[in-house]
Design a protein around this motif. Structure first.
Motif, short mmCIF file in Angstrom:
data_model
loop_
_atom_site.label_atom_id
_atom_site.label_comp_id
_atom_site.label_asym_id
_atom_site.label_seq_id
_atom_site.Cartn_x
_atom_site.Cartn_y
_atom_site.Cartn_z
N ILE A 28 0.84 -1.20 0.00
CA ILE A 28 0.00 0.00 0.00
C ILE A 28 0.87 1.25 0.00
O ILE A 28 0.59 2.22 -0.71
N ILE A 29 1.95 1.23 0.77
CA ILE A 29 2.86 2.38 0.83
C ILE A 29 3.52 2.61 -0.52
O ILE A 29 3.65 3.75 -0.97
N ILE A 30 3.93 1.54 -1.18
CA ILE A 30 4.55 1.69 -2.51
C ILE A 30 3.51 2.17 -3.53
O ILE A 30 3.79 3.07 -4.33
N LEU A 31 2.33 1.59 -3.53
CA LEU A 31 1.29 1.99 -4.49
C LEU A 31 0.83 3.42 -4.27
O LEU A 31 0.36 4.08 -5.21
N GLY A 32 0.97 3.92 -3.05
CA GLY A 32 0.60 5.31 -2.77
C GLY A 32 1.39 6.32 -3.55
O GLY A 32 0.94 7.44 -3.79
N SER A 33 2.58 5.94 -3.98
CA SER A 33 3.40 6.88 -4.75
C SER A 33 2.97 6.99 -6.21
O SER A 33 3.41 7.89 -6.91
N PHE A 34 2.13 6.09 -6.67
CA PHE A 34 1.67 6.11 -8.06
C PHE A 34 0.32 6.83 -8.24
O PHE A 34 -0.10 7.07 -9.35
N ILE A 35 -0.33 7.15 -7.15
CA ILE A 35 -1.66 7.75 -7.19
C ILE A 35 -1.57 9.21 -6.75
O ILE A 35 -0.93 9.49 -5.72
N PRO A 36 -2.19 10.13 -7.48
CA PRO A 36 -2.20 11.52 -7.00
C PRO A 36 -2.82 11.61 -5.60
O PRO A 36 -3.83 10.96 -5.33
N PHE A 37 -2.22 12.35 -4.73
CA PHE A 37 -2.59 12.51 -3.33
C PHE A 37 -2.37 11.24 -2.51
O PHE A 37 -2.70 11.20 -1.33
N GLY A 38 -1.80 10.20 -3.11
CA GLY A 38 -1.58 8.94 -2.39
C GLY A 38 -0.55 9.07 -1.29
O GLY A 38 -0.71 8.48 -0.22
N THR A 39 0.51 9.83 -1.53
CA THR A 39 1.54 9.96 -0.50
C THR A 39 1.04 10.75 0.70
O THR A 39 1.50 10.53 1.82
N PHE A 40 0.07 11.63 0.48
CA PHE A 40 -0.51 12.37 1.61
C PHE A 40 -1.33 11.44 2.50
O PHE A 40 -1.32 11.54 3.72
N TYR A 41 -2.03 10.50 1.86
CA TYR A 41 -2.78 9.48 2.61
C TYR A 41 -1.82 8.58 3.39
O TYR A 41 -2.05 8.28 4.57
N ILE A 42 -0.75 8.17 2.74
CA ILE A 42 0.25 7.31 3.38
C ILE A 42 0.87 8.04 4.58
O ILE A 42 1.04 7.46 5.66
N GLU A 43 1.19 9.30 4.38
CA GLU A 43 1.80 10.09 5.46
C GLU A 43 0.85 10.18 6.65
O GLU A 43 1.27 10.06 7.79
N ARG A 44 -0.42 10.38 6.40
CA ARG A 44 -1.38 10.53 7.49
C ARG A 44 -1.67 9.20 8.19
O ARG A 44 -1.76 9.14 9.40
N LYS A 45 -1.80 8.13 7.42
CA LYS A 45 -2.19 6.85 8.02
C LYS A 45 -1.01 6.05 8.58
O LYS A 45 -1.11 5.50 9.68
N TYR A 46 0.08 5.97 7.84
CA TYR A 46 1.18 5.08 8.23
C TYR A 46 2.35 5.79 8.90
O TYR A 46 3.10 5.17 9.63
N LEU A 47 2.52 7.07 8.63
CA LEU A 47 3.68 7.79 9.16
C LEU A 47 3.30 8.83 10.20
O LEU A 47 4.04 9.75 10.48
N LYS A 48 2.13 8.68 10.77
CA LYS A 48 1.59 9.65 11.71
C LYS A 48 2.47 9.82 12.95
O LYS A 48 2.62 10.91 13.47
N ASN A 49 3.09 8.76 13.40
CA ASN A 49 3.85 8.81 14.66
C ASN A 49 5.29 9.29 14.51
O ASN A 49 6.02 9.32 15.48
N ALA A 50 5.66 9.67 13.31
CA ALA A 50 7.07 10.09 13.09
C ALA A 50 7.33 11.43 13.72
O ALA A 50 6.52 12.30 13.75
#
Length: 94
Positions: free
Chosen positions: A72-94
């Motif tokens: 899901i994290i890799i596929l997020g880079s191929f979709i517009p606004f996907g990396t913003f979703y990844i950042e919010r859901k998976y990288l929130k605790n950074a």
């Protein structure tokens, strides 16, 4: 390393949107401006995309992500606004 990945994810998302905006909005109206912006925006996006993929691979092992989360994290880079979703859901605790 997760903080760096978070920053690269956000920057990669913005560069992808800038590249799409250049193609969709500027190209039909002003081809000279389009050609002058294509190389710097494209190069920046390419470098950030490669950095995103490399950092995702490194963080997969460090953060012990499941194969599903990693895909899901890799596929997020191929979709517009996907990396913003990844950042919010998976990288929130950074």
């Amino acid at each position: 390393m997760l903080k760096i990945f978070k920053l690269v994810a956000i920057l990669e998302g913005f560069s992808f949107l800038a590249l799409l905006s250049n193609m969709l909005f500027i190209k039909p109206n002003n081809s000279a401006l389009y050609k002058s912006l294509l190389y710097p925006i494209g190069m920046a996006h390419g470098v950030l995309f490669i950095g995103y993929i490399i950092l995702a691979i490194l963080n997969k092992f460090k953060q012990d992500w499941s194969l599903k989360d990693f895909a899901i994290i890799i596929l997020g880079s191929f979709i517009p606004f996907g990396t913003f979703y990844i950042e919010r859901k998976y990288l929130k605790n950074a």
